[in-house]
Design a protein around this motif. Structure first.
Motif, PDB file in Angstrom:
ATOM      1  N   ARG A 204      20.368 -11.597  27.260  1.00 61.84           N
ATOM      2  CA  ARG A 204      19.273 -11.331  28.249  1.00 61.84           C
ATOM      3  C   ARG A 204      17.966 -11.750  27.724  1.00 61.84           C
ATOM      4  O   ARG A 204      17.774 -12.331  28.994  1.00 61.84           O
ATOM      5  CB  ARG A 204      19.019 -10.073  28.320  1.00 61.84           C
ATOM      6  CG  ARG A 204      17.720  -9.696  28.826  1.00 61.84           C
ATOM      7  CD  ARG A 204      17.849  -7.851  29.402  1.00 61.84           C
ATOM      8  NE  ARG A 204      16.652  -7.807  27.990  1.00 61.84           N
ATOM      9  CZ  ARG A 204      15.702  -6.844  27.471  1.00 61.84           C
ATOM     10  NH1 ARG A 204      15.733  -5.893  28.275  1.00 61.84           N
ATOM     11  NH2 ARG A 204      15.753  -6.808  26.107  1.00 61.84           N
ATOM     12  N   LEU A 207      17.779 -15.755  28.880  1.00 61.21           N
ATOM     13  CA  LEU A 207      18.129 -16.126  29.689  1.00 61.21           C
ATOM     14  C   LEU A 207      16.950 -16.775  30.375  1.00 61.21           C
ATOM     15  O   LEU A 207      15.782 -16.857  29.954  1.00 61.21           O
ATOM     16  CB  LEU A 207      18.249 -15.010  31.004  1.00 61.21           C
ATOM     17  CG  LEU A 207      19.684 -14.165  31.186  1.00 61.21           C
ATOM     18  CD1 LEU A 207      19.027 -12.381  31.959  1.00 61.21           C
ATOM     19  CD2 LEU A 207      20.527 -14.561  31.782  1.00 61.21           C
ATOM     20  N   TRP A 213      20.402 -10.449  36.317  1.00 62.79           N
ATOM     21  CA  TRP A 213      21.951 -10.422  35.389  1.00 62.79           C
ATOM     22  C   TRP A 213      22.745  -9.142  36.145  1.00 62.79           C
ATOM     23  O   TRP A 213      21.958  -7.972  36.153  1.00 62.79           O
ATOM     24  CB  TRP A 213      21.652 -10.091  34.300  1.00 62.79           C
ATOM     25  CG  TRP A 213      20.638  -9.169  33.189  1.00 62.79           C
ATOM     26  CD1 TRP A 213      19.470  -9.467  33.660  1.00 62.79           C
ATOM     27  CD2 TRP A 213      20.828  -8.377  32.998  1.00 62.79           C
ATOM     28  NE1 TRP A 213      18.358  -8.313  33.220  1.00 62.79           N
ATOM     29  CE2 TRP A 213      19.760  -8.077  32.268  1.00 62.79           C
ATOM     30  CE3 TRP A 213      22.276  -7.700  31.908  1.00 62.79           C
ATOM     31  CZ2 TRP A 213      19.423  -6.056  31.477  1.00 62.79           C
ATOM     32  CZ3 TRP A 213      22.114  -6.652  31.466  1.00 62.79           C
ATOM     33  CH2 TRP A 213      20.490  -5.904  31.016  1.00 62.79           C
ATOM     34  N   GLY A 234      19.670  -4.078  34.226  1.00 61.02           N
ATOM     35  CA  GLY A 234      20.624  -4.952  34.566  1.00 61.02           C
ATOM     36  C   GLY A 234      20.929  -4.522  35.385  1.00 61.02           C
ATOM     37  O   GLY A 234      21.087  -2.753  35.640  1.00 61.02           O
TER      38      GLY A 234
END
Length: 292
Positions: A204, A207, A213, A234
């Motif tokens: 994460r 990103l 996500w 998420g």
């Protein structure tokens, strides 16, 4: 009422290619079986179904006709369902891997973001059940991206390691990958990143901006990884491609049972299950697409 950002998109991977009914009797083979599994998943709270096509005898298929037949059987039952086609395959040319996307025009298509060892190890046997190289060089990724953009299909970047997440950066700089982005973190494949919460956080944290996500956990690790993803903000994926079992260890009878438990887990951590229309808004997809 919560805002859209509090809502969770639940995806369901209906069959995969590695397993068969000897291992899990609920895996769909025919288009109508896919359609019924998608209906059960949608009724339980899934907004997206991820498709690996099969022939009616269960043999995995890259034939666009099989993908289209499955898509149409699903949309007959759930007209606004978000359809995600896989492009992940070993032993096929890039054109063969993308042809179902060209012909079938799903809403979303999976885009594997790097070459890797792809294996399953058996501690009991002290040997690999299978041991393959999954080839996804940058030139092929760029070809898939350009083809998806040309046909109005959103890429879902499937990342089996932190480096796969970072592989998006040069593609963004080149202009062949444009936001808003959708990423999937797959944890627990031998050859990929191990199934831990720390590794979800690491992925994460790499990103790009403007990215949503989801977490895909393999085998029964799926449930604790889903819980981690939900607490970290998420989305989540369940389904027979990834895991056959409910949290207590009972084999699920249908994909719908897996989605039902994922929806319960979502509510238990204080979030809300996104409707299909919610998911389309969150993922910046058209509210409805016609069947092929």
């Amino acid at each position: 009422m919560g805002s859209l950002t509090e809502k969770v998109v639940i995806s369901c991977a209906l069959s995969g290619v590695a397993a068969n009914r000897t291992q899990c009797p609920g895996i769909p083979y025919t288009p109508d079986e896919y359609g019924e599994e998608a209906r059960r998943a949608a009724e339980a709270g899934a907004a997206i179904v991820h498709i690996h096509a099969r022939q009616p005898d269960g043999t995995p298929s890259q034939d666009p006709k099989d993908y289209i037949a499955i898509k149409n059987a699903i949309l007959k039952r759930v007209p606004n369902m978000i359809i995600n086609f896989s492009t992940g395959a070993i032993g096929y040319t890039p054109q063969q891997r993308i042809q179902s996307v060209i012909d079938g025009r799903p809403d979303v298509a999976a885009l594997n973001m790097g070459t890797m060892n792809y294996a399953k190890y058996s501690e009991k046997r002290k040997d690999f059940v299978f041991n393959l190289v999954f080839e996804n060089p940058f030139n092929d990724i760029i070809f898939y991206l350009k083809t998806m953009m040309e046909h109005g299909v959103k890429p879902e970047m499937e990342c089996f390691d932190v480096g796969h997440v970072a592989s998006a950066q040069p593609l963004i700089h080149m202009g062949v990958l444009k936001g808003p982005f959708e990423f999937s973190f797959i944890l627990g494949v031998d050859g990929g990143i191990p199934a831990t919460t720390d590794n979800i956080i690491a992925m994460r944290n790499n990103l790009p901006a403007d990215a949503s996500w989801q977490v895909i956990g393999i085998s029964r690790d799926q449930w604790r990884l889903c819980a981690a993803a939900l607490t970290l903000g998420g989305n989540i994926r369940v389904g027979f491609e990834d895991n056959f079992y409910l949290p207590e260890g009972t084999m699920a009878k249908s994909n719908g049972e897996l989605v039902e438990r994922a929806a319960r887990l979502t509510r238990d951590v204080g979030r809300q299950v996104a409707s299909i229309d919610d998911a389309r808004a969150l993922l910046h997809l058209p509210l409805k697409k016609a069947a092929a």
